[in-house]
Design a protein around this motif. Structure first.
Motif, short mmCIF file in Angstrom:
data_model
loop_
_atom_site.label_atom_id
_atom_site.label_comp_id
_atom_site.label_asym_id
_atom_site.label_seq_id
_atom_site.Cartn_x
_atom_site.Cartn_y
_atom_site.Cartn_z
N ALA A 339 -13.80 21.09 27.47
CA ALA A 339 -13.32 22.36 28.02
C ALA A 339 -13.53 22.39 29.53
O ALA A 339 -12.65 22.82 30.29
CB ALA A 339 -14.05 23.52 27.35
N GLY A 502 -17.31 21.52 17.50
CA GLY A 502 -18.73 21.28 17.22
C GLY A 502 -19.27 22.16 16.09
O GLY A 502 -20.45 22.12 15.80
N VAL A 569 -15.19 32.13 13.83
CA VAL A 569 -15.61 30.76 14.12
C VAL A 569 -14.77 29.72 13.38
O VAL A 569 -14.63 28.59 13.82
CB VAL A 569 -17.12 30.58 13.81
CG1 VAL A 569 -17.40 30.70 12.33
CG2 VAL A 569 -17.63 29.26 14.35
#
Ligand code: COA
Ligand code: AMP
Length: 630
Positions: A339, A502, A569
């Motif tokens: 990112a 992740g 998420v």
């Protein structure tokens, strides 16, 4: 000493190795024996000892004269707050909180769920439980009510400690309604909830059930540390498995103390007093081991960072925190670096900060792609270490042990097995394969201290998930190989777990949600390759015969459903409607082939496929959402 000698030293005398490492811990009753074989391939470490985690992580440093050292730095670019908590302050705060919990009936062995964002109070709540011998279970803030409810019903907590809200860029996460929703959904009800009111959103307390974090501590007697047995569960941490029912990974007290303390110098190369930063979240295993316990047990300063790699406020945030707080070792996920790299490929922000304090960087949580490692090495001019581990193991299975010896880095490999882990690559029949050959990665039992001894209330599931496939081994669920030099390569999961930014997620769990939509007859979820997040979930929906709904509407509804049931998420944003799913003649969905089609990677037509023409339909459907272009 060289890595080779340390590893051989462990192999020749595993129990002696861990008994030596145990000397760095303050015991109430020292262990006389390291390993306890419980039969049926179940093992425990230091079960005969008595010890307290909070004493080792907090009080002993105060007793040793380090009370004024900063234990926790809270740095929140989201709220523009910076705060430091010394070891002595931390001791007092944790002792008071533990005293208040005890006054409300929390005792050794009781479970306490913690649902909090990245604020120091989350660590204080964990440590207060540890002080009393209560078993905490931290639930990540990005999970929705339903996931929290599943964990409440499994752990059966006497209390829940939550914050009023979490803060995501541009969005307040309303924890309190999520908590109330979860308690409504769950069969088990906690006796009480402790709510930490944040100034960004003050929640309404439920009379008779909720108490205020500060209010309930008023006038209580601070609690002393309660010694517990070495095999007393320190915590339960739920992680994704093949189904929607998460697995409750248990960590035993003594093993965690010994193993994590050992890693701080040998792997992460920090001395007591150094600043160590893991930019993760307390809801994940990295947060347990390396935001909270590892650094504090070892007497380091840890950082609680409430922010993102980019956008809070820019791609220089990591470098600012490292430079401002004098971070020596930094741990993050490859996706975070991707990112940053995307926004600042030439490292303009890197140049703005004096990063001379930084000596090494660690990456884990997903495969570290060589481009990202090379970029980070060039920008930061320090070793960038990929290391491989799992919620189950609690610490690294394979790594580059820089504190012992810096081994040459081979891109694509998290380097070599750590002492305690005899890693082997096995074929389907369970026989070790030659160097360079792909297979299932397994670890010869027993696993070292600090790893999972079993699953919470689910010993049979533990055996089925990890021990039965390869007798005498722990099955990691990862596939890969080892080269001639003993370097490990992690290539893929062997189950339905995917890794999104992740975060470990179960495609099976998402399929259960999609299947619950009234118009969905059948479905599949796969993880497709994503440049930023590593993988992204994509759903395939077959609708009930006769359903004439607009496909786009159904897709919108299932996306919403996954967000509501699992949480944001899951990052579930993409789904397509198809007529049929590709299957083998015995009816098994060919998810692997669908992934190959989506990623445009070559694949062999599965010999057992029922109808090859379906693959063309899958390809066309994927093209409508931007995949399978090659
Ligand atoms: N509480 C509530 N919601 C959360 C959350 C939390 N603690 N963490 C993430 N979310 C939400 C995000 O707001 C996002 O919601 P949205 O769909 O409304 O945008 C969603 O969950 C997906 O989040 P994420 O996958 O993190 O994507 P992102 O686009 O917000 O950020 C990265 C991308 C790469 C910057 C980010 O994923 C990141 O920092 N990853 C590192 C992960 C990490 O450290 N993992 C620990 C393993 S070591
Ligand atoms: P978690 O339990 O969330 O830590 O996820 C563990 C899984 O993430 C592992 O089983 C691997 O599939 C993956 N993983 C973690 N670290 C690495 C790494 N360094 N390289 C490749 N995969 C990794």
């Amino acid at each position: 000493m060289a890595y080779k000698d340390v590893y051989e030293g462990w192999k020749n005398d595993p129990e002696g190795f861990w008994m030596d490492a145990a000397q760095a811990i303050d015991w109430d009753e020292a262990p006389k024996q390291a390993l306890f074989d419980k039969g049926e391939n179940l093992y425990e470490w230091f079960a005969d000892a008595k010890v307290n985690t909070c004493w080792n992580a907090v009080d002993r440093h105060v007793e040793a004269g380090r009370g004024e050292q900063t234990a926790i730095i809270y740095d929140s670019p989201i709220t523009h707050t910076k705060r430091e908590i010394s070891y002595v302050e931390l001791r007092n705060r944790v002792a008071n909180l533990a005293g208040a919990l005890r006054a409300k009936g929390i005792e050794k062995g009781d479970r306490v769920i913690i649902y909090m964002p990245m604020i120091p109070e989350a660590l204080e709540a964990m440590l207060a439980c540890a002080r009393l011998g209560a078993v905490h279970s931290v639930v990540f803030g990005g999970f929705a009510s339903n996931e929290l409810a599943v964990r409440i019903d499994d752990a059966k907590p006497k209390a829940i400690i939550a914050a009023s809200c979490g803060l995501e860029p541009g969005r307040v996460v309303h924890y309190k309604p999520l908590l109330d929703g979860a308690i409504d959904l769950s069969e088990h009800k906690p006796d009480f909830c402790v709510i930490f009111q944040r100034e960004q959103e003050v929640a309404e307390l439920t009379p008779g059930r909720d108490v205020n974090w500060h209010g309930f501590q008023y006038g209580v007697e601070p609690a002393e540390c309660v010694p517990v047995e070495g095999n007393h569960p320190a915590y339960i941490l739920y992680t994704s498995g093949t189904t929607g029912q998460p697995k409750g990974v248990i960590r035993h007290t003594a093993g965690q103390l010994v193993a994590l303390n050992w890693t701080m110098k040998n792997l992460y190369n920090v001395e007591p007093g150094d600043v160590f930063w893991a930019a993760s979240d307390v809801g994940w295993v990295v947060g347990h081991s390396y935001i909270c316990y590892g650094p504090l047990i070892h007497g380091n300063t840890t950082i609680v960072f409430e922010g993102k790699p980019v956008g809070t406020p820019d791609a220089g945030t990591f470098w600012r925190v490292i430079s401002e707080h004098n971070v020596k070792s930094f741990f993050t996920a490859p996706t975070a670096f991707r990112a940053v790299k995307r926004e600042d490929p030439t490292g303009e922000y890197v140049k703005k900060y004096d990063l001379s304090c930084l000596k090494q960087v660690y990456l884990a949580g997903e495969r570290a792609d060589p481009d990202t490692i090379v970029w980070a090495q060039e920008q930061l001019q320090v070793p960038v270490v990929d290391h491989w581990w799992q919620t189950e193991t609690g610490w690294s299975i394979a790594a580059n042990p820089i504190g012992i010896e810096e081994l040459p880095i081979k891109l694509g490999s998290p380097t070599v097995p750590m002492p305690g882990y005899q890693v082997e690559i096995l074929d389907d029949a369970g026989h070790p394969v030659e160097a360079g050959t792909l297979g299932a990665i397994a670890i010869k039992l027993p696993l070292p201290p600090g790893t999972l001894p079993t699953l919470w209330n689910a010993e049979e599931r533990f055996k089925k998930s990890y021990l039965n496939t390869f007798p005498g081994y722990y099955e990691t669920g990862d596939a890969g190989m080892m080269d001639e030099d003993g370097y490990v390569y992690i290539m893929a999961r062997t189950d339905d777990v995917i890794n999104v930014a992740g975060h470990r997620l179960s495609t099976g769990g998402m399929e259960e949600v999609l299947a619950g939509h009234p118009d969905v007859a059948e479905c599949a979820v796969i993880g497709v390759t994503d440049q930023l997040k590593g993988q992204m979930p994509v759903g395939f929906l077959c609708l009930n015969a006769g359903t004439d709904r607009d496909h786009a509407d159904v897709v919108k509804e299932v996306v919403k459903l996954v967000r509501e049931k699992i949480g944001p998420v899951a990052a579930f944003k993409l789904a397509v409607v198809v007529d049929r799913l590709p299957k083998t003649r015995s009816g098994k969905i060919l998810r692997g082939t669908m992934v190959n089609i989506a990623d445009s990677t070559p694949y062999k037509m599965p010999a057992t496929i029922d109808d090859p023409a379906i693959l063309d339909e899958i390809k066309e459907a994927l093209q409508t959402i931007g995949y399978a272009k090659g």
